[in-house]
Design an enzyme around this catalytic site. Structure first.
Site, PDB file in Angstrom:
ATOM      1  N   GLY A  69      -1.777  -5.479   3.183  1.00  0.00           N
ATOM      2  CA  GLY A  69      -0.910  -5.409   4.363  1.00  0.00           C
ATOM      3  C   GLY A  69      -0.327  -4.031   4.586  1.00  0.00           C
ATOM      4  O   GLY A  69      -0.260  -3.545   5.717  1.00  0.00           O
ATOM      5  N   CYS A  70       0.090  -3.372   3.515  1.00  0.00           N
ATOM      6  CA  CYS A  70       0.693  -2.041   3.641  1.00  0.00           C
ATOM      7  C   CYS A  70      -0.339  -0.996   4.054  1.00  0.00           C
ATOM      8  O   CYS A  70      -0.037  -0.096   4.835  1.00  0.00           O
ATOM      9  CB  CYS A  70       1.405  -1.660   2.347  1.00  0.00           C
ATOM     10  SG  CYS A  70       2.800  -2.755   1.983  1.00  0.00           S
ATOM     11  N   THR A  71      -1.550  -1.120   3.548  1.00  0.00           N
ATOM     12  CA  THR A  71      -2.616  -0.208   3.946  1.00  0.00           C
ATOM     13  C   THR A  71      -2.976  -0.415   5.420  1.00  0.00           C
ATOM     14  O   THR A  71      -3.109   0.557   6.174  1.00  0.00           O
ATOM     15  CB  THR A  71      -3.855  -0.407   3.053  1.00  0.00           C
ATOM     16  OG1 THR A  71      -3.477  -0.093   1.699  1.00  0.00           O
ATOM     17  CG2 THR A  71      -5.014   0.473   3.480  1.00  0.00           C
ATOM     18  N   ALA A  74      -0.185   1.056   7.565  1.00  0.00           N
ATOM     19  CA  ALA A  74      -0.246   2.517   7.607  1.00  0.00           C
ATOM     20  C   ALA A  74      -1.361   2.980   8.542  1.00  0.00           C
ATOM     21  O   ALA A  74      -1.176   3.920   9.326  1.00  0.00           O
ATOM     22  CB  ALA A  74      -0.463   3.080   6.201  1.00  0.00           C
TER      23      ALA A  74
END
Length: 181
Positions: A69-71, A74
């Site tokens: 999710g964070c990738t 970003a």
């Protein structure tokens, strides 16, 4: 009931609940901070007050670099950077990750389009975005901060997909109000 089954139910219920809403409401003064970060793999010192001298800022907290999710979040911010720049808005991502991880993340996930920095425990507490009591990580919360340091918009949700559209909409609204003055 087995422990594994109980743990799965607890994880499911936690996922449904999502992160707590950020306590910093629209109109609150954003807490100032200094921290270390990277942009395009190059280290730098980040001071909120300096960032705001250049215009409004999206400060987005994310739990952990290189998680799915964070990738994806970003990458979504990096793909929207031309839109943010046209609106005169800068973007900084922050997480509790260490400097070496953030150097890699700034290149690989952020595609050198914007800086990422370490969210210290004090920052996470000041913005009230701790994932849960006792966790060193933040939840997923995005703030649009005006040049005067006031919070213009807050989007706090566990799913990454809504953060970029919410911050772009808030930035467009802010820019439109500035033009009408």
């Amino acid at each position: 009931m087995t422990r594994l089954f109980q743990a799965m139910i607890a994880a499911f219920l936690l996922a449904l609940a999502g992160p707590a809403t950020a306590a910093l409401p629209v109109g609150a003064q954003a807490p100032d901070f200094w921290t270390e970060g990277s942009v395009g793999g190059r280290p730098f010192r980040l001071h909120l007050a300096e960032q705001l001298r250049r215009g409004p800022l999206v400060l987005y907290f994310y739990p952990r670099a290189f998680t799915e999710g964070c990738t994806l979040e970003a990458r979504a911010f990096s793909e929207a950077m031309d839109d943010f720049r046209r609106l005169g808005v800068n973007v900084v991502g922050v997480s509790a990750d260490d400097a070496a991880t953030l150097r890699r993340f700034s290149v690989e996930a952020c595609r050198s389009a914007f800086p990422v920095a370490t969210a210290t425990s004090a920052m996470i507490d000041a913005y009230d975005v701790r994932l849960r009591a006792g966790s060193p990580m933040s939840n997923r919360t995005s703030f649009l901060i005006a040049p005067n340091g006031r919070i213009l918009a807050v989007h706090s949700a566990g799913e990454w997909q809504g953060h970029v559209p919410a911050m772009l909409a808030a930035a467009r609204d802010w820019r439109g109000r500035q033009r009408r003055r």
